[in-house]
Structure formats: structure tokens, C-alpha cells
Design a protein around this motif. Structure first.
Motif, PDB file in Angstrom:
ATOM      1  N   VAL A 156     -12.872  20.034 -19.707  1.00  0.00           N
ATOM      2  CA  VAL A 156     -11.733  19.171 -20.034  1.00  0.00           C
ATOM      3  C   VAL A 156     -10.911  18.876 -18.791  1.00  0.00           C
ATOM      4  O   VAL A 156     -10.491  17.730 -18.555  1.00  0.00           O
ATOM      5  CB  VAL A 156     -10.872  19.842 -21.123  1.00  0.00           C
ATOM      6  N   ARG A 157     -10.680  19.871 -17.969  1.00  0.00           N
ATOM      7  CA  ARG A 157      -9.880  19.656 -16.763  1.00  0.00           C
ATOM      8  C   ARG A 157     -10.616  18.803 -15.728  1.00  0.00           C
ATOM      9  O   ARG A 157      -9.987  18.220 -14.835  1.00  0.00           O
ATOM     10  CB  ARG A 157      -9.498  20.995 -16.138  1.00  0.00           C
ATOM     11  N   GLY A 158     -11.942  18.745 -15.847  1.00  0.00           N
ATOM     12  CA  GLY A 158     -12.709  17.960 -14.889  1.00  0.00           C
ATOM     13  C   GLY A 158     -12.880  16.499 -15.256  1.00  0.00           C
ATOM     14  O   GLY A 158     -13.533  15.748 -14.531  1.00  0.00           O
ATOM     15  N   ILE A 159     -12.312  16.060 -16.386  1.00  0.00           N
ATOM     16  CA  ILE A 159     -12.428  14.656 -16.788  1.00  0.00           C
ATOM     17  C   ILE A 159     -11.675  13.771 -15.797  1.00  0.00           C
ATOM     18  O   ILE A 159     -10.547  14.087 -15.391  1.00  0.00           O
ATOM     19  CB  ILE A 159     -11.878  14.456 -18.217  1.00  0.00           C
ATOM     20  N   ASP A 160     -12.277  12.662 -15.429  1.00  0.00           N
ATOM     21  CA  ASP A 160     -11.646  11.726 -14.498  1.00  0.00           C
ATOM     22  C   ASP A 160     -10.351  11.184 -15.112  1.00  0.00           C
ATOM     23  O   ASP A 160     -10.329  10.721 -16.254  1.00  0.00           O
ATOM     24  CB  ASP A 160     -12.608  10.565 -14.201  1.00  0.00           C
ATOM     25  N   ARG A 161      -9.277  11.236 -14.337  1.00  0.00           N
ATOM     26  CA  ARG A 161      -7.980  10.784 -14.837  1.00  0.00           C
ATOM     27  C   ARG A 161      -7.981   9.301 -15.198  1.00  0.00           C
ATOM     28  O   ARG A 161      -7.151   8.845 -15.990  1.00  0.00           O
ATOM     29  CB  ARG A 161      -6.903  11.052 -13.773  1.00  0.00           C
ATOM     30  N   VAL A 162      -8.903   8.544 -14.625  1.00  0.00           N
ATOM     31  CA  VAL A 162      -8.968   7.110 -14.943  1.00  0.00           C
ATOM     32  C   VAL A 162      -9.257   6.904 -16.422  1.00  0.00           C
ATOM     33  O   VAL A 162      -8.691   6.014 -17.071  1.00  0.00           O
ATOM     34  CB  VAL A 162     -10.034   6.428 -14.070  1.00  0.00           C
ATOM     35  N   TYR A 163     -10.153   7.743 -16.988  1.00  0.00           N
ATOM     36  CA  TYR A 163     -10.466   7.617 -18.409  1.00  0.00           C
ATOM     37  C   TYR A 163      -9.252   7.946 -19.270  1.00  0.00           C
ATOM     38  O   TYR A 163      -8.997   7.285 -20.291  1.00  0.00           O
ATOM     39  CB  TYR A 163     -11.623   8.542 -18.767  1.00  0.00           C
ATOM     40  N   LEU A 164      -8.496   8.960 -18.880  1.00  0.00           N
ATOM     41  CA  LEU A 164      -7.306   9.311 -19.651  1.00  0.00           C
ATOM     42  C   LEU A 164      -6.265   8.194 -19.582  1.00  0.00           C
ATOM     43  O   LEU A 164      -5.640   7.846 -20.596  1.00  0.00           O
ATOM     44  CB  LEU A 164      -6.715  10.619 -19.115  1.00  0.00           C
ATOM     45  N   MET A 165      -6.091   7.609 -18.406  1.00  0.00           N
ATOM     46  CA  MET A 165      -5.131   6.515 -18.267  1.00  0.00           C
ATOM     47  C   MET A 165      -5.584   5.297 -19.061  1.00  0.00           C
ATOM     48  O   MET A 165      -4.771   4.613 -19.696  1.00  0.00           O
ATOM     49  CB  MET A 165      -4.965   6.166 -16.788  1.00  0.00           C
ATOM     50  N   ALA A 166      -6.885   5.044 -19.069  1.00  0.00           N
ATOM     51  CA  ALA A 166      -7.392   3.894 -19.826  1.00  0.00           C
ATOM     52  C   ALA A 166      -7.163   4.099 -21.317  1.00  0.00           C
ATOM     53  O   ALA A 166      -6.776   3.163 -22.033  1.00  0.00           O
ATOM     54  CB  ALA A 166      -8.882   3.706 -19.543  1.00  0.00           C
TER      55      ALA A 166
END
Length: 360
Positions: A253-263
Motif C-alpha cells: 500500500v505504501r508503495g503505490i504511486d502517488r499519481v494514482y492516488l491523486m487521480a
């Protein structure tokens, strides 16, 4: 009418270069194969093969790897999967042949390292033999299911299955695996998205993780009213899986790219939608990698527990045949453990392909 000069279309040199490369690879394969044959033949004719056996084996292996690398470059794409399967299953077969040859020639002691043919004979005897003293068998005598079903119905079938060492081990592993992995994944997701929970539990989980799981088995036995029943065995497997899955899921979970979370936030996803469509799919590769590690750990833990405190299970019969100095059946028990590990791993990979279709 004026003549128009037509320039010749240049022919690509790529097919010719590829053909020349394949020709060079074929020659190299022949030279390397001849080197393997020549090395072993010279040592055998000089009577030096046995003293230099390990040198000959290692050198032959290196040459074989070089041959396979050149073969891999020549294999067309449509046959690549078959080539990879041939490597995956061909090398273990080659190791077994070498083992058989080494035991027959005295390179290894056949008393303690019996050849594969004797191990398979021991496995066959364990499969077809019913131990009247312990009322157990290796796989539960499935060939008697029609007879027992016709006589006692489903109760008779369960009587046959309950005598199986393999079924006892698989049931302990699967129940403990499910009981440990589901809470571990849930807690790992919470720790991955919530810093407060992560700071509170990370150190504790790291401390528990390094403890040998077999060392806490006596403590686990004291929790249950029946310390020699199935509960302690299943719980110690669940604890081992739980710790591993919590740590791996948190890392995923911590390794998920922040771009996906922002999208996801920009598209207006709420908490549940973020969890379902962004966080879980993003962490799924790491979660399944953790599941494979946890499954192997579960097998190791349950076999160790069956060594110590069980009267049924693959670990129990393996340790029993070690105690009575029957190495053929001891190795047969280890072979069953490896087969179970491969089977359960393939089932987990099948589940991964179903839950992660985007990786096909």
C-alpha cells in the motif's frame, strides 16, 4: 517520353544477419556439446572421473547453461513458452538422473542418499499400505471410496479421508492460511493508509516477526483446552501467516504511486471507491508476492509442528521414518511435502490470474 530512373528498393539486411547469427549459435552449440562429451570421456578413459566428479559436473553444468542460452536465442516467439517449460522441468529431471547415477556408482552413499528409484518405491509402498496400528494411510485409500460409500454413505467416505496424512497436513495449512491472511491483509491496508496505526504497531510486528514460530507453539498449546488437538497447530500457522501478510500488505500500500492516488481524488472517488479501485489493485502484486512467501512459511511451520506434536500428517510420517532409519520413506515424505508446495503454489497463481486479469 522521357525515361524515368527507378531506384532499386533496398533489401533489409536484418533476415540475413539473423540467419548468420543462428548459424553461429548452432556452431557454438555443437562445440559446447562436444566439449561436455570430450571432458567426461577423457576423465572416464583415464580413470579419473570419480576423483574429479564434482569438477566434471560443475563444468558440464556451465557448458549446458551456455548451450541453453544459445538455444533460447534461436527459439521463435510462438514456441517460447514450450522452451521455458522444458527448462523448468528438464533440469530437475536431469538432477534426478545424476542422483541415480551417483548412487549407483558410489559417488554418494546410497544408504543415506538412496537413488530416486528406491525413493519412488518407498513412496508407492506408503501410498498403498494401511497402517493398522495408527489407522492411517498416506492419501486415504481413495480406491475404496465406492465400497465405503455403498456401505456407509458419506460417513464411510469421511472415514477414509480422515485417515489421510496428506489431507491432515493440507487442511491445517489451508485453514491457518485463510485465518491468518485475511486479517493480515486488512490490518496491512489500515497500516498502509493510516500513519498513526502504523507507528503504533510497526515495531511490535517487527519484534514478533523474528521470533521462531515453532518456539511459541508450546505457549499456544496452553491457550486451548485440548493442547494436543488441531487448534494449536492451526493457530501457530495462522500467526505466522498473519505477521507476514500484514508487513507485505503495508509495504504494498505504501508503495503505490502517488499519481494514482491523486487521480482517484481528482475524479471524486470516496474512501471506499479509492480502496476498491486504486489502493487494493495497486497493492495487489505485492500482496500476492507476500501470499506466496506466507504459503511457504505455513508449510514449513506445519511440518515442524508435525515433527514435534502430531500423530498424523506428512511431517509426522517423515520424522517417524527418520527415527526408524528408513531413509527411502523419509525422502518420500519430503518429496510429498515438495509436491504439496508446488500444487498449492500453482493454485495461488491461478487465483492471482483470476483476480489480476490486467497482468495477462
Amino acid at each position: 517520353m522521357s525515361d524515368v530512373a527507378v531506384k532499386p528498393v533496398p533489401v533489409s539486411a536484418e533476415p540475413a544477419a539473423r540467419a548468420a547469427k543462428h548459424t553461429a549459435d548452432r556452431r557454438a552449440i555443437l562445440v559446447l556439446a562436444a566439449g561436455i562429451v570430450a571432458l567426461n570421456a577423457v576423465l572416464a578413459l583415464a580413470g579419473l572421473w570419480v576423483p574429479f566428479a564434482w569438477f566434471a559436473i560443475v563444468a558440464s553444468f556451465v557448458l549446458l547453461v551456455m548451450i541453453c542460452e544459445r538455444l533460447g536465442r534461436m527459439v521463435p516467439l510462438r514456441r517460447r513458452a514450450a522452451y521455458e517449460r522444458a527448462l523448468a522441468f528438464g533440469f530437475p529431471a536431469l538432477v534426478l538422473l545424476l542422483w541415480q547415477f551417483s548412487a549407483q556408482t558410489g559417488l554418494i552413499n546410497p544408504t543415506w542418499f538412496p537413488p530416486p528409484t528406491r525413493i519412488l518405491a518407498g513412496l508407492w509402498d506408503m501410498t498403498v499400505r494401511y497402517d493398522k496400528f495408527s489407522q492411517t494411510s498416506l492419501i486415504g485409500r481413495p480406491w475404496l471410496i465406492p465400497e465405503y460409500f455403498g456401505r456407509d454413505g458419506l460417513a464411510g467416505v469421511w472415514t477414509l479421508l480422515s485417515e489421510s496424512h496428506v489431507l491432515a497436513t493440507i487442511s491445517r495449512v489451508l485453514i491457518g492460511f485463510v485465518l491468518g491472511s485475511i486479517p493480515g491483509i486488512l490490518l496491512g491496508v489500515v497500516m498502509g493508509v493510516n500513519q498513526t496505526v502504523r507507528l503504533m504497531l510497526d515495531t511490535t510486528l517487527s519484534a514478533i516477526y523474528v521470533l521462531p514460530k515453532i518456539a511459541i507453539f508450546p505457549i499456544v498449546m496452553l491457550i486451548f483446552a485440548d493442547p494436543f488437538g488441531e487448534g494449536p497447530k492451526i493457530l501457530v500457522v495462522a500467526l505466522a501467516v498473519f505477521i507476514l501478510m500484514t508487513i507485505n500488505t503495508m509495504a504494498g500500500v505504501r508503495g503505490i504511486d502517488r499519481v494514482y492516488l491523486m487521480a482517484g481524488r481528482n475524479y471524486g472517488a470516496n474512501g471506499w471507491q479509492m480502496m476498491r479501485h486504486v489502493i487494493l489493485p495497486g497493492a495487489m502484486p505485492v500482496i500476492f508476492a507476500g501470499l506466496r512467501i506466507a504459503l511457504g512459511t505455513a508449510m514449513i511451520v506445519i511440518i515442524s509442528v508435525e515433527f514435534l506434536r502430531a500423530r498424523q500428517g506428512v511431517g509426522y510420517i517423515t520424522f517417524y521414518y527418520w527415527e526408524v532409519l528408513n531413509p527411502e520413506k523419509m525422502y518420500a515424505g519430503l518429496l510429498v511435502v515438495m509436491m504439496l508446495g508446488v500444487l498449492l503454489t500453482y493454485l495461488l497463481q491461478w487465483l492471482q490470474r483470476r483476480l489480476m486479469p490486467w497482468q495477462r
